[in-house]
Design a protein around this motif. Structure first.
Motif, PDB file in Angstrom:
ATOM      1  N   VAL A   1       7.919 -13.591   0.356  1.00  0.00           N
ATOM      2  CA  VAL A   1       9.040 -12.664   0.539  1.00  0.00           C
ATOM      3  C   VAL A   1      10.362 -13.382   0.309  1.00  0.00           C
TER       4      VAL A   1
ATOM      5  N   TRP B   1       1.483  -9.723  -0.837  1.00  0.00           N
ATOM      6  CA  TRP B   1       0.120  -9.524  -0.320  1.00  0.00           C
ATOM      7  C   TRP B   1      -0.850 -10.505  -0.975  1.00  0.00           C
TER       8      TRP B   1
ATOM      9  N   ARG C   1       7.138  -1.774  -5.221  1.00  0.00           N
ATOM     10  CA  ARG C   1       5.753  -2.043  -4.840  1.00  0.00           C
ATOM     11  C   ARG C   1       5.236  -3.336  -5.449  1.00  0.00           C
TER      12      ARG C   1
ATOM     13  N   GLU D   1       6.743  -6.101  -5.621  1.00  0.00           N
ATOM     14  CA  GLU D   1       7.076  -7.181  -4.696  1.00  0.00           C
ATOM     15  C   GLU D   1       6.127  -7.187  -3.499  1.00  0.00           C
ATOM     16  N   GLU D   2       5.803  -6.011  -2.983  1.00  0.00           N
ATOM     17  CA  GLU D   2       4.850  -5.926  -1.871  1.00  0.00           C
ATOM     18  C   GLU D   2       3.496  -6.505  -2.272  1.00  0.00           C
TER      19      GLU D   2
ATOM     20  N   HIS E   1       2.806 -15.435   3.125  1.00  0.00           N
ATOM     21  CA  HIS E   1       3.464 -14.137   2.966  1.00  0.00           C
ATOM     22  C   HIS E   1       4.972 -14.265   3.163  1.00  0.00           C
TER      23      HIS E   1
ATOM     24  N   GLY F   1      14.850  -6.281  -3.596  1.00  0.00           N
ATOM     25  CA  GLY F   1      13.854  -5.217  -3.479  1.00  0.00           C
ATOM     26  C   GLY F   1      13.742  -4.302  -4.671  1.00  0.00           C
TER      27      GLY F   1
END
Length: 339
Positions: A18, A40, A33, A35-36, A14, A29
């Motif tokens: 990032v 994940w 979402r 990228e999230e 993780h 960024g």
């Protein structure tokens, strides 16, 4: 104390994801979402970039309920729809085909003569129909545990998947789910009951009254998840909970669908705390109980399309978004490589 030592998604993967996402050729960024989700998936797969999501499998858990009289459709529709799934003409089978996902049906408690269907559909059957929860328990003693173990076995049978999706089919599902969410979270019936298959007016009031009566009948039995399933749930709901727990134990990412899988997830989290780290919420259902369940689980839906079909249909629609999330971390260039 839970007997399940649920693995944790890889924190190093993780962190590496990032770091890579922050170094891509884009403002920091700016892909939100996506990228999230990319981070994940990297943690879930334990590698950066995550594996391609080529093998996506939907398992539809089917069963009948004694409270199906509150639905806009008769109980017999459950069995008829299982045949539609097998024929490849249901909503989820059509939508799954668009993303290359397979669909399997598991009959846990359909009230029908299934002598002419493949054995793989009925091999984990627990009973024919569940009890009417406003007047009796949904399941007999030991059946919730048996169904839970059946769900675990089904997940083990699908262990080669890159992503698993639990679907559902059962007239009366939303009534049972409303009762289970209310009992799990200590909510009144009026806050969790929704339109389901499309009831309104007097029918909606009767559905709410049934859930309220069921909650009163089962008062004091909500703290133990298997007691909760026995009093208010169903074999297919217990099996879905087992499926979710086993997927987490095997480190297989799961995309939840609507109210049914969110309800099962609440129970599964109680049985195996930490399992929720392996689940994503595919879409926002129109059922109010789902919003309460997802908030309790700390999950935010990927999509909001106003869907309420069930079957796994909403979760399937989230797969292209997950593939896009993987693509950005796998294929975009790095700022450091710019000339």
């Amino acid at each position: 104390m839970s007997s399940f030592a649920v693995p944790v998604p890889d924190p190093a993967a993780h962190a590496a994801a990032v770091e890579r996402l922050d170094g891509l050729v884009k403002p920091l960024g700016s892909l939100g979402r996506l990228e999230e989700l990319a981070a994940w998936l990297s943690a879930a797969h334990g590698v950066v970039p995550p594996r391609p999501l080529d093998d996506v499998r939907v398992v539809v858990f089917a069963g009948d309920h004694g409270v199906s009289a509150q639905s806009a459709y008769p109980r017999e529709v459950t069995a008829a729809m299982v045949r539609v799934f097998l024929a490849g003409r249901s909503g989820v089978t059509v939508l799954a085909a668009q993303v290359g996902a397979s669909v399997r049906v598991a009959d846990l408690a359909v009230d029908w003569d299934a002598s002419d269907v493949p054995d793989e559909v009925t091999s984990h059957k627990i009973r024919r129909g569940s009890g009417a929860i406003d007047v009796e328990d949904a399941l007999a003693a030991g059946e919730a545990q048996a169904a839970f173990e059946a769900g675990r076995t089904i997940a083990a049978e699908e262990s080669g998947a890159d992503v698993l999706i639990p679907g559902d089919m059962g007239i009366g599902n939303t009534t049972v789910c409303a009762a289970m969410v209310a009992a799990s979270l200590g909510l009144p019936a009026a806050e969790v009951v929704g339109a389901g298959t499309g009831v309104s007016g007097g029918a909606l009031a009767r559905k709410t009254a049934v859930v309220a009566t069921a909650l009163g009948r089962a008062a004091g039995r909500s703290t133990d998840p298997f007691e909760r399933l026995t009093a208010l749930g169903s074999a297919c709901l217990a099996a879905t909970a087992g499926f979710l727990v086993e997927a987490a134990m095997r480190q297989i990412p799961v995309v939840l669908d609507g109210i049914f899988s969110a309800t099962a997830a609440l129970v599964a989290r109680d049985i195996a705390p930490g399992a929720e780290r392996w689940w994503l919420a595919g879409h926002r259902s129109t059922e109010p109980a789902q919003a309460f369940a997802l908030k309790a689980l700390g999950l935010t839906p990927i999509l909001d399309l106003g869907l309420r079909l069930g079957e796994g249909s909403g979760a399937v629609q989230a797969i292209p978004t997950l593939r896009a999330a993987r693509a950005i971390i796998a294929e975009m260039g790095l700022l450091a490589d710019l000339a």
